[in-house]
Scaffold this motif. Structure first.
Motif, mmCIF file in Angstrom:
data_model
loop_
_atom_site.group_PDB
_atom_site.id
_atom_site.type_symbol
_atom_site.label_atom_id
_atom_site.label_comp_id
_atom_site.label_asym_id
_atom_site.label_seq_id
_atom_site.Cartn_x
_atom_site.Cartn_y
_atom_site.Cartn_z
ATOM 1 N N GLY A 79 -5.424 4.686 -5.862
ATOM 2 C CA GLY A 79 -6.814 4.840 -5.497
ATOM 3 C C GLY A 79 -7.547 6.074 -5.967
ATOM 4 N N HIS A 80 -6.963 6.906 -6.822
ATOM 5 C CA HIS A 80 -7.695 8.088 -7.263
ATOM 6 C C HIS A 80 -8.950 7.690 -8.044
ATOM 7 C CE1 HIS A 80 -4.055 10.986 -6.797
ATOM 8 N NE2 HIS A 80 -4.818 10.972 -5.727
ATOM 9 N N PRO A 81 -10.022 8.460 -7.887
ATOM 10 C CA PRO A 81 -11.320 8.037 -8.413
ATOM 11 C C PRO A 81 -11.351 7.829 -9.919
ATOM 12 C CG PRO A 81 -11.536 10.067 -7.118
ATOM 13 C CD PRO A 81 -10.112 9.681 -7.068
ATOM 14 N N VAL A 102 -3.590 -1.816 -3.274
ATOM 15 C CA VAL A 102 -2.869 -1.651 -2.012
ATOM 16 C C VAL A 102 -3.828 -1.208 -0.912
ATOM 17 C CG1 VAL A 102 -1.140 -0.231 -0.825
ATOM 18 C CG2 VAL A 102 -0.627 -1.225 -3.074
ATOM 19 N N ASP A 103 -4.716 -0.280 -1.228
ATOM 20 C CA ASP A 103 -5.653 0.264 -0.248
ATOM 21 C C ASP A 103 -6.816 -0.712 -0.068
ATOM 22 O OD1 ASP A 103 -7.488 1.724 1.239
ATOM 23 O OD2 ASP A 103 -7.173 3.580 0.119
ATOM 24 N N PRO A 104 -7.062 -1.167 1.164
ATOM 25 C CA PRO A 104 -8.199 -2.072 1.397
ATOM 26 C C PRO A 104 -9.532 -1.489 0.933
ATOM 27 C CG PRO A 104 -6.781 -1.999 3.332
ATOM 28 C CD PRO A 104 -6.288 -0.927 2.401
ATOM 29 N N ALA A 105 -9.639 -0.164 0.919
ATOM 30 C CA ALA A 105 -10.890 0.467 0.499
ATOM 31 C C ALA A 105 -11.198 0.208 -0.961
ATOM 32 C CB ALA A 105 -10.821 1.975 0.752
ATOM 33 N N HIS A 106 -10.185 -0.141 -1.739
ATOM 34 C CA HIS A 106 -10.391 -0.391 -3.162
ATOM 35 C C HIS A 106 -10.184 -1.861 -3.524
ATOM 36 C CE1 HIS A 106 -10.725 3.869 -3.747
ATOM 37 N NE2 HIS A 106 -9.546 4.078 -3.213
ATOM 38 N N GLY A 110 -10.671 -10.092 -2.040
ATOM 39 C CA GLY A 110 -9.327 -10.636 -1.845
ATOM 40 C C GLY A 110 -8.572 -9.839 -0.810
ATOM 41 N N GLU A 111 -7.284 -10.112 -0.692
ATOM 42 C CA GLU A 111 -6.435 -9.397 0.255
ATOM 43 C C GLU A 111 -5.719 -8.251 -0.448
ATOM 44 O OE1 GLU A 111 -6.235 -9.937 3.529
ATOM 45 O OE2 GLU A 111 -7.819 -11.440 3.231
ATOM 46 N N PRO A 112 -5.506 -7.124 0.237
ATOM 47 C CA PRO A 112 -4.788 -6.006 -0.382
ATOM 48 C C PRO A 112 -3.382 -6.411 -0.818
ATOM 49 C CG PRO A 112 -5.870 -5.309 1.648
ATOM 50 C CD PRO A 112 -5.974 -6.811 1.597
ATOM 51 N N LEU A 113 -2.877 -5.723 -1.819
ATOM 52 C CA LEU A 113 -1.514 -5.946 -2.297
ATOM 53 C C LEU A 113 -0.527 -5.366 -1.297
ATOM 54 C CD1 LEU A 113 -2.109 -4.858 -6.010
ATOM 55 C CD2 LEU A 113 -2.036 -7.190 -5.107
ATOM 56 N N THR A 114 0.460 -6.147 -0.893
ATOM 57 C CA THR A 114 1.370 -5.685 0.156
ATOM 58 C C THR A 114 2.839 -5.929 -0.137
ATOM 59 O OG1 THR A 114 1.132 -7.789 1.341
ATOM 60 C CG2 THR A 114 -0.355 -6.002 1.982
#
Length: 278
Positions: A79-81, A102-106, A110-114
């Motif tokens: 998630g780094h900018p 992975v991070d929902p913020a990014h 769809g659904e986050p990678l888990t």
């Protein structure tokens, strides 16, 4: 002794697979090397491409990516900018394409990678998620294959040149060492990183990184035994060969190293944001 590494950790790849295109963002710097690597993957005869790491919010760069459309999926290594800032705008340019991280913020649409080992998308490619936390808590790599060819997109877990910082407190050295051990299984498979040139052998690069990290830990142990009491003390002792303008980044790795060794400095960690490689 382990010195500051600025060269590639493995031999450079002679060429990219024909289904991989590199678009480098115009954001070079000490922490981004030549700029952020955006990768566009299109299997032969496939209608839609897959993008790995849109990069910064640079309109010209994002337009160049969109010109490789149609694009069916965007993947994020962490998630780094410098890897994600352009995600929302790129999704908009592409008519609302999914962005998976992975991070929902990014994550968009769809659904986050888990699930490590999860198979993603399709688009004529075999894409598997590799869980590789350490540089950051949300760091992943993508093993992608087409026909007899396979490559690993390593984000900032393995760079094309030099080594990467463990971005404490979000990053974790124990996790990072485990992730490098996982990547050391991909012998003879090219590593396509988030910055710098492509490397010919992911496993060779992971082996080099592991040896480098372990040597650094030995240096940190020695510095603490010699009386270093704060992260800044350790940086001055262990990273003396690094330009002082980068000592702030080295301190993040040192904090991760001290935590890994169970050394309590009694200091709170500074906030981490931005572009970190050391």
């Amino acid at each position: 002794m382990s010195g500051h590494v600025t060269a590639p950790a493995a031999a450079l790849a002679d060429e990219l697979p024909t289904w991989v295109t590199l678009l480098r963002a115009p954001n070079p710097g000490p922490m981004t090397l030549d700029g952020t690597n955006t990768w566009v993957l299109r299997a032969p005869s496939a209608e839609h491409a897959v993008v790995v790491d849109p990069g910064p919010a640079d309109e010209g760069h994002l337009t160049r990516i969109a010109e490789h459309g149609p694009i069916g999926l965007v993947l994020i290594t962490h998630g780094h900018p410098d890897h994600t800032e352009g995600s929302a705008r790129l999704s908009e340019l592409l008519g609302g394409v999914q962005v998976l991280a992975v991070d929902p913020a990014h994550t968009i649409g769809g659904e986050p990678l888990t699930e490590p080992g999860e198979r993603l998308g399709g688009f004529g490619l075999e894409i598997s998620l590799l869980g590789t936390p350490g540089h950051t808590a949300d760091s992943v790599c993508f093993l992608v294959g087409h026909g007899d060819e396979r490559v690993v997109f390593t984000g900032d877990t393995i760079l094309g040149r030099g080594t990467t910082v463990v971005a404490h407190p979000d990053g974790h050295l124990g996790d990072y060492l485990t992730s490098l051990e996982l990547l050391s299984a991909y012998r003879g498979i090219p590593a396509l990183p988030g910055h710098g040139p492509a490397l010919a052998d992911c496993a060779a690069a992971a082996d080099f990184y592991l040896a480098h990290r372990r040597a650094r830990l030995d240096q940190v142990r020695a510095a603490v035994a010699a009386g270093a009491r704060t992260p800044a003390d350790v940086v001055a002792a262990v990273y003396a060969d690094v330009d002082r303008s980068l000592w702030w980044a080295a301190e993040w790795s040192v904090r991760a190293q001290l935590e890994h060794l169970g050394v309590d400095t009694g200091e709170s960690a500074p906030g981490v944001s931005g572009l970190e490689h050391m």
